[in-house]
Motif scaffolding. Sequence first.
Motif, PDB file in Angstrom:
ATOM      1  N   ASN A  93       0.822  -1.221   0.000  1.00 45.20           N
ATOM      2  CA  ASN A  93       0.000   0.000   0.000  1.00 45.20           C
ATOM      3  C   ASN A  93       0.858   1.274   0.000  1.00 45.20           C
ATOM      4  OD1 ASN A  93       0.875  -0.635   2.621  1.00 45.20           O
ATOM      5  ND2 ASN A  93      -1.175  -0.684   3.513  1.00 45.20           N
ATOM      6  N   SER A 119       2.604  -6.848   5.670  1.00 45.72           N
ATOM      7  CA  SER A 119       1.680  -5.812   6.139  1.00 45.72           C
ATOM      8  C   SER A 119       0.566  -6.423   6.976  1.00 45.72           C
ATOM      9  CB  SER A 119       1.086  -5.082   4.926  1.00 45.72           C
ATOM     10  OG  SER A 119       2.059  -4.237   4.358  1.00 45.72           O
ATOM     11  N   MET A 120      -0.241  -5.542   7.572  1.00 44.72           N
ATOM     12  CA  MET A 120      -1.378  -6.020   8.369  1.00 44.72           C
ATOM     13  C   MET A 120      -2.288  -6.876   7.490  1.00 44.72           C
ATOM     14  SD  MET A 120      -2.274  -2.708  10.711  1.00 44.72           S
ATOM     15  CE  MET A 120      -1.869  -1.420   9.529  1.00 44.72           C
ATOM     16  N   ASP A 143       9.496  -0.228   4.374  1.00 39.10           N
ATOM     17  CA  ASP A 143       8.315  -0.542   5.188  1.00 39.10           C
ATOM     18  C   ASP A 143       8.406  -2.034   5.524  1.00 39.10           C
ATOM     19  OD1 ASP A 143       5.779  -0.455   6.379  1.00 39.10           O
ATOM     20  OD2 ASP A 143       4.688  -0.493   4.478  1.00 39.10           O
TER      21      ASP A 143
HETATM   22  N1  NVA Z   1       2.322  -1.557   4.897  1.00 38.74           N
HETATM   23  C1  NVA Z   1       2.009  -1.439   6.308  1.00 38.74           C
HETATM   24  C2  NVA Z   1       1.904   0.000   6.694  1.00 38.74           C
HETATM   25  C3  NVA Z   1       1.640   0.211   8.163  1.00 38.74           C
HETATM   26  C4  NVA Z   1       1.534   1.659   8.522  1.00 38.74           C
HETATM   27  C5  NVA Z   1       0.716  -2.172   6.603  1.00 38.74           C
HETATM   28  O1  NVA Z   1      -0.239  -2.041   5.830  1.00 38.74           O
HETATM   29  O2  NVA Z   1       0.654  -2.884   7.602  1.00 38.74           O
END
Ligand code: NVA
Length: 283
Positions: A138, A203-204, A199
Amino acid sequence: MQLKKEAREGVRHSQLAGKVIGMIFEKPSTRTRVSFESAMYGLGGQVIYLSGRDTQLARNEPLKDMARVMSRYVDAIVVRTFGQEVVEELGRYSTVPVINALTDLFHPCQILSDIMTVEELKGDITKLKVAWVGDGNNMANSWIQAASRMGFELKIACPEGYDPDPEILTAAIKESEKPITLLRDPVEAVRDVDIINCDVWASMGQEHEQDERIGVFQPYQVNVALVAAAAPGATVLHCLPAHRGEEITDEVLEGEQCCAFDQAENKMHIHKAILEKHILAQG
Ligand code: NVA
Ligand code: CP
């Protein structure tokens, strides 16, 4: 930047006195939640926070009903969720602004605070070269859109199979004034860049892929050697939360070239600007 300066000077704001935002968060958050709440209070407004399980969405109330009901109570809706289509459906039926506080596809408010941080440190981003190293997630998609809309050079290094969204990338390359390139080699991607962005690797919502991803992404770690391959004095960005020893080493995250904590602070200032602009635009 003006709101940040005024906050530092102790100027009290009341532009959003009498206004209320509703925040619907279906994923965890520290920075985005607290900075939006703090921003709203700092402008004299109020906040209603709803976790996913607090609303009737958890019992399948249609989004179009939720949007129309919330619009009668609040002056803007801030949403963090999984599918981008959720934000878009809420936006279609809401009569108040709907602000994307992260979906699986985008994290636009974060990129605004990141660009603010870059411009504070290094000036006009259109004169700088930016690299994205790691997952085509994202954050990567939002950086690609920002590069195309604002006109700055972006080099992306992702392992095969973890590319950014292909439609977003293709459209951005077509529309951008400056080159946007997808590479496999992280060293090539950071060569001569002023900004290195990274990052988490999972991710979550992707926690079950964590172990597999650690293996795949190891060559994409932002460590001292990778930073040394960029332009001298390059700035390292990380939106946080960070997994030290995975996508970034402790040494780099805590080092003076990394501005992750300024990015985190700037979320609050940029959220003030976003809320003020969108809420006041409605009259
Ligand atoms: N790419 C990470 C960003 C967290 C702020 C997520 O979506 O978990
Ligand atoms: N950077 C960011 O969005 O952090 P949170 O998940 O803590 O909100």
